[in-house]
Design an enzyme around this catalytic site. Sequence first.
Site, short mmCIF file in Angstrom:
data_model
loop_
_atom_site.label_atom_id
_atom_site.label_comp_id
_atom_site.label_asym_id
_atom_site.label_seq_id
_atom_site.Cartn_x
_atom_site.Cartn_y
_atom_site.Cartn_z
CD GLU A 138 -3.16 -0.73 0.18
OE1 GLU A 138 -3.08 0.29 -0.54
OE2 GLU A 138 -4.11 -1.54 0.11
CG HIS A 175 -4.95 -0.03 6.04
ND1 HIS A 175 -6.33 0.03 6.14
CD2 HIS A 175 -4.68 -1.26 5.53
CE1 HIS A 175 -6.84 -1.10 5.70
NE2 HIS A 175 -5.87 -1.89 5.33
CG HIS A 229 -7.41 -5.36 8.37
ND1 HIS A 229 -6.86 -6.52 7.87
CD2 HIS A 229 -7.17 -4.40 7.42
CE1 HIS A 229 -6.33 -6.28 6.67
NE2 HIS A 229 -6.49 -5.00 6.38
CD GLU A 235 -13.86 9.41 22.67
OE1 GLU A 235 -12.76 9.88 22.97
OE2 GLU A 235 -14.17 8.22 22.86
CG HIS A 285 -9.74 -3.46 3.34
ND1 HIS A 285 -9.08 -3.40 2.14
CD2 HIS A 285 -8.79 -3.66 4.28
CE1 HIS A 285 -7.79 -3.59 2.35
NE2 HIS A 285 -7.59 -3.74 3.64
#
Length: 276
Positions: free
Chosen positions: A119, A143, A145, A173, A214
């Site tokens: 990525e 990134h 999961h 919040e 994802h």
Amino acid sequence: MVVSDITKVQAIEGFMRLCADGWEQGWHERNGGNLTYRMTKDDVEACRPFFYNPRPWVKMEVKAENLAGEYFITTGSGKYFRNVALHPHHNIGIVEINEEGDSWRIVWGLINGAQPTSEFPTHFMNHSVRKAATDGANRVIYHCHATNIIAMTYVVPLTNKAFTKALWQSATECPVVFPEGVGVVPWMVPGGHDIALATSELMKTFQAAVWAQHGLFVSGPDYDTAFGLAHTIEKSADVYCKVMATGHPVLQTITDDNLKAIAKEFGVTLNQDMFD
Ligand SMILES: [Zn+2]
């Protein structure tokens, strides 16, 4: 500060800590997730004594002139977050970007032929967008999961508005932490040019993007803020999923007026696109 071990350099130490924290949250099964950090000049100088002869330049399909000459710390392709602390030299590395802003070369870590995360072009494009959007303040792209945010993408309409409202209303919040809301990317093939482009379009406005079925893609000026953003979003998603799982009708929630009252009290401007 001169150190004898690169893992004692603050930028590397913080990078490794985020990897360990993400693993402990359960967001990085197998080789899931990736992290990059755009180094400061001081970070680079602190790490330079440990650099080795750079590996050859590798050209990307993407280009960002505002990232020419920058250095990034990155997780490795196919590497596991849980192994970063154990063997940092194998699992993370430092890459230098060329003067055209379209190629990278490894100057430290990722030994035995390892490569930056698949990525990396996506991160690179998003660093470019976030650097421009924040006047250079943004340095982290992460990134993960995150389980509950992924679960939400099966039952909440895949729009920025629907996701933002659901998250804002699931933890008080949230409107303070991400007043601009979150962006949503429909399901796309990971690692490619299309998802990089779609995400970077959203990141002009948002600090965070949800990747349908994802995971989560967040940015921030430092490790604490970026990780904290992911943690806040996922916590809110956890509450949302638990509420839905009760099967009970929702009797009360945080109303639009409540949201506006929070914004006023905390001095933040909520994204008006999220209201009817
Ligand atoms: Zn992923």
